[in-house]
Scaffold this motif. Sequence first.
Motif, PDB file in Angstrom:
ATOM      1  N   GLY A 122       0.927  -5.868   3.649  1.00 20.70           N
ATOM      2  CA  GLY A 122       1.240  -4.487   2.835  1.00 20.70           C
ATOM      3  C   GLY A 122       1.566  -3.376   3.756  1.00 20.70           C
ATOM      4  N   ILE A 123       1.920  -3.621   4.988  1.00 26.30           N
ATOM      5  CA  ILE A 123       2.189  -2.415   5.697  1.00 26.30           C
ATOM      6  C   ILE A 123       3.476  -1.592   5.302  1.00 26.30           C
ATOM      7  CG2 ILE A 123       2.697  -1.663   7.936  1.00 26.30           C
ATOM      8  CD1 ILE A 123       0.733  -3.869   9.075  1.00 26.30           C
ATOM      9  N   PRO A 124       3.368  -0.355   5.058  1.00 27.22           N
ATOM     10  CA  PRO A 124       4.624   0.114   4.410  1.00 27.22           C
ATOM     11  C   PRO A 124       6.002   0.206   5.147  1.00 27.22           C
ATOM     12  CG  PRO A 124       2.767   1.519   4.362  1.00 27.22           C
ATOM     13  CD  PRO A 124       2.282   0.506   5.332  1.00 27.22           C
ATOM     14  N   TYR A 125       5.917   0.188   6.572  1.00 28.34           N
ATOM     15  CA  TYR A 125       7.330   0.222   7.245  1.00 28.34           C
ATOM     16  C   TYR A 125       7.220  -0.943   8.260  1.00 28.34           C
ATOM     17  CZ  TYR A 125       7.699   4.628   4.908  1.00 28.34           C
ATOM     18  OH  TYR A 125       7.836   5.485   3.921  1.00 28.34           O
ATOM     19  N   ARG A 126       8.412  -1.524   8.433  1.00 25.14           N
ATOM     20  CA  ARG A 126       8.297  -2.495   9.579  1.00 25.14           C
ATOM     21  C   ARG A 126       9.663  -2.419  10.331  1.00 25.14           C
ATOM     22  NH1 ARG A 126       9.317  -8.074   6.982  1.00 25.14           N
ATOM     23  NH2 ARG A 126      11.654  -7.936   7.622  1.00 25.14           N
ATOM     24  N   VAL A 127       9.251  -2.224  11.677  1.00 24.73           N
ATOM     25  CA  VAL A 127      10.593  -2.061  12.607  1.00 24.73           C
ATOM     26  C   VAL A 127      10.826  -3.463  13.123  1.00 24.73           C
ATOM     27  CG1 VAL A 127      11.413  -1.103  14.715  1.00 24.73           C
ATOM     28  CG2 VAL A 127       9.806   0.052  13.081  1.00 24.73           C
ATOM     29  N   THR A 128      11.952  -4.407  12.868  1.00 17.65           N
ATOM     30  CA  THR A 128      12.453  -5.555  13.391  1.00 17.65           C
ATOM     31  C   THR A 128      13.118  -5.382  14.608  1.00 17.65           C
ATOM     32  OG1 THR A 128      12.025  -6.304  10.911  1.00 17.65           O
ATOM     33  CG2 THR A 128      13.038  -7.809  12.472  1.00 17.65           C
ATOM     34  N   VAL A 129      12.644  -6.000  15.621  1.00 17.66           N
ATOM     35  CA  VAL A 129      13.663  -5.845  16.998  1.00 17.66           C
ATOM     36  C   VAL A 129      13.917  -7.351  17.040  1.00 17.66           C
ATOM     37  CG1 VAL A 129      13.497  -5.297  19.240  1.00 17.66           C
ATOM     38  CG2 VAL A 129      11.916  -3.899  17.568  1.00 17.66           C
ATOM     39  N   VAL A 142      18.068  -1.480  15.775  1.00 13.29           N
ATOM     40  CA  VAL A 142      16.859  -2.287  15.235  1.00 13.29           C
ATOM     41  C   VAL A 142      16.998  -1.941  13.856  1.00 13.29           C
ATOM     42  CG1 VAL A 142      15.585  -1.948  17.336  1.00 13.29           C
ATOM     43  CG2 VAL A 142      15.247  -0.117  15.271  1.00 13.29           C
ATOM     44  N   GLU A 143      15.978  -2.924  13.135  1.00 12.64           N
ATOM     45  CA  GLU A 143      16.021  -2.957  11.271  1.00 12.64           C
ATOM     46  C   GLU A 143      14.778  -2.108  11.089  1.00 12.64           C
ATOM     47  OE1 GLU A 143      16.515  -6.801  10.236  1.00 12.64           O
ATOM     48  OE2 GLU A 143      17.672  -7.293  11.639  1.00 12.64           O
ATOM     49  N   LEU A 144      14.813  -1.475  10.247  1.00  8.48           N
ATOM     50  CA  LEU A 144      13.867  -0.495   9.266  1.00  8.48           C
ATOM     51  C   LEU A 144      13.595  -1.125   7.993  1.00  8.48           C
ATOM     52  CD1 LEU A 144      12.517   1.811  11.197  1.00  8.48           C
ATOM     53  CD2 LEU A 144      13.781   3.075   9.900  1.00  8.48           C
ATOM     54  N   THR A 145      12.542  -1.677   7.646  1.00  8.20           N
ATOM     55  CA  THR A 145      12.458  -2.138   6.254  1.00  8.20           C
ATOM     56  C   THR A 145      11.107  -1.471   5.662  1.00  8.20           C
ATOM     57  OG1 THR A 145      13.359  -4.466   7.086  1.00  8.20           O
ATOM     58  CG2 THR A 145      11.860  -4.284   5.104  1.00  8.20           C
ATOM     59  N   GLU A 146      11.417  -1.050   4.435  1.00 11.11           N
ATOM     60  CA  GLU A 146      10.382  -0.560   3.623  1.00 11.11           C
ATOM     61  C   GLU A 146       9.881  -1.572   2.590  1.00 11.11           C
ATOM     62  OE1 GLU A 146      10.353   3.677   1.039  1.00 11.11           O
ATOM     63  OE2 GLU A 146      11.525   2.113   0.262  1.00 11.11           O
ATOM     64  N   ARG A 147       8.353  -1.518   2.729  1.00  4.72           N
ATOM     65  CA  ARG A 147       8.003  -2.761   2.185  1.00  4.72           C
ATOM     66  C   ARG A 147       7.960  -2.904   0.723  1.00  4.72           C
ATOM     67  NH1 ARG A 147       6.517  -6.247  -0.352  1.00  4.72           N
ATOM     68  NH2 ARG A 147       4.658  -7.641  -0.333  1.00  4.72           N
ATOM     69  N   ALA A 148       7.909  -1.650   0.325  1.00  9.95           N
ATOM     70  CA  ALA A 148       7.679  -1.452  -1.461  1.00  9.95           C
ATOM     71  C   ALA A 148       9.040  -1.990  -1.874  1.00  9.95           C
ATOM     72  CB  ALA A 148       7.264  -0.112  -1.842  1.00  9.95           C
ATOM     73  N   TRP A 185       0.852  -1.372   0.074  1.00 12.43           N
ATOM     74  CA  TRP A 185      -0.117  -0.101   0.006  1.00 12.43           C
ATOM     75  C   TRP A 185       0.925   1.428   0.105  1.00 12.43           C
ATOM     76  CZ3 TRP A 185      -4.727  -0.975  -1.100  1.00 12.43           C
ATOM     77  CH2 TRP A 185      -5.474  -2.151  -0.808  1.00 12.43           C
ATOM     78  N   PRO A 186       0.614   2.116  -0.810  1.00 20.72           N
ATOM     79  CA  PRO A 186       1.069   3.506  -0.449  1.00 20.72           C
ATOM     80  C   PRO A 186       0.813   4.138   0.697  1.00 20.72           C
ATOM     81  CG  PRO A 186      -0.250   3.422  -2.354  1.00 20.72           C
ATOM     82  CD  PRO A 186      -0.398   2.204  -1.922  1.00 20.72           C
TER      83      PRO A 186
END
Length: 571
Positions: free
Chosen positions: A521-528, A538-544, A462-463
């Motif tokens: 489809g959540i645009p941003y993921r914070v992986t701890v 921590v990791e920041l992942t952009e879905r798109a 998702w945008p």
Amino acid sequence: MRWSNLFVPTLREAPAEAEVASHRLLLRAGFIRQLHSGHYSLLPLGLRVHDKVADVVRQEMDTIGAQELLLPAMHPAWVWEQSGRWQSMGDEMFRLTDRKGAEVALGMTHEEVIALCAREIHSYREVPQIWYQIQWKFRDEPRPKSGLLRVREFAMKDSYSLDIDDAGLDRAFDLHHAAYTRIFERLGLPAIAVEASSGAMGGSASVEFMVPSAAGEDDIVRCGNCGYAANVERAIAVVPPVDDPPGGVLERFATPGIRTIAALAAAEANASPERQIKTMVYVLDGQITLVLLRGDHELSEQKLLDNTGAAAARPAVAEECVAALGAAPGSLGAVGVTDLPVLADDALAGRSNLTTGANTDDFHFRGVDIQRDISVGEWLDLRQVRHGEPCTGCEGPLELLRCIETGHIFKLGRRYAEAFETTVMDAEGVSRTLTMGSYGIGIGRAVAAVAETHHDERGLCWPTSVAPYEAVVVPISGRDEAVTEVSERIYGELRDAGVEVIIDDRDARPGVKFSDSELVGIPYRVTVGPRALAAGNVELTERASGNTTLVPVEDAVASLTAARDTALAVL
RNA sequence: CGGGCUGUGGCGCAGCUUGGUCAGCGCACCUGCUUUGGGAGCAGGGGGUCGCCGGUUCAAAUCCGGCCAGCCCGACCA
């Protein structure tokens, strides 16, 4: 929101009935469920996206000075009778009878109701007005399909402009054109504004907003060179001239068993498809009519309707052809026909030495000169443009694109205002009938179009402007206290920062959490996770894009909100 | 409305040709233990009038007829 409390019934496999990407993914990711053909339940995530799309539309409508109202979904029959549409809407309108025996209908659109409301306007000083609503509409579609793309009940934003003169209508139309351009930009939809047929609604201008997609149901023509774009129902192209050899003498000849353009071209010299006349028999508002096209051209039924003004057209059945012309399809022609209307496509003008059916089974004519041998009643644009034909504006090659119609704006004129005597006094004290425009966007269809445009093999993307949530915090290993503590802290801080965030607090393996967040489809993921956390990251992942960056724990919230704000600023 | 296909636990499917120990498989679900950086393992367990109605038969998920629903193509469609 905690994922453990969220109702997101994700499916590992898509139900067999889902074909197109948006349908499959919206089902799999737990956004929608079908109740009945063409009727869908919006589950929590689906409703959130639907609401966000509606809010974008609302904001842009408000920006052009439109006012929101809400009109009834159920209408008394008399309203539709008064506009003449109780009959003309036919089977597409849901109709029912109330306990008193009164006939009512479920609204498929609201021109009538708006025209009635507008009777409260009495002075030219009170216009212009633009009114809009986001309302459930009902249409008894013959064939609902493709999930949310074609359904029988759906939310639609429709707005109506009310003006005293054409200049006002033009202005309202242009305002909507600009607003729609912004709306689709913000939704991440690469919509193309195209000239469209006004269809049964009439009116003087009609523009559709089309999103290219194989899942669509409409074809448009576009010139990559000069920007010309039109629905195939209206599109025109240059037809390169064909050289006809001179000296054609009208002559009947036997063509046993030949029923098609291709077969005739193969059997007869000088009868390549572009040198044949294709004769189609149509029933136009009950009148048998011959429709002539070049042998290799396709008829556009919509052009036939638009350019003749007929309300209904259907191909004649074989028996009707035999009764009218004495031969079955495959041997039909217009030579010598004077008792039936004959319509010819412009591309046939001036042509000679052609081949066509002779109205006797197994016989054709050669040497046909249109001007000399056929009584053409009317020359019209009837052919469908083909991929690659030259643009009339610049000669560049036209491309044919399959699209989803996500918006349609057009000028209605005074038809509805006349039906309801919706008039105002002008400055001279003369009563004037208001002129209206009508402008629609299907909300659910826009949701599907976004899904259709923004997904990959893992799921939806998702945008940020319409994502059900903006971010998800994924703790790896629920047993690690540091992981839990940092995850909860970041989750709380993101909420405080105004980010729409979920924490995936389920006791599930990382793979499950990753897969679900990507499917949804959540645009941003914070992986701890313990690995990065040991170094304070921590990791920041952009879905798109799938891009992952390591950021220090204390910077996570700022980095994420910055990324989100950047994304939203563009939308 | 025309053509094609499909209906078997929540999802995906097998079984139907050749009627009878076939109601089964994978995933999901429940319990317990172990496991935890990409859809875990072991053990145990729950859940299905086989779309509906009728017929044939000693016996029908299976054969026959009718109906219903869904999907796809076309037609239709602000």
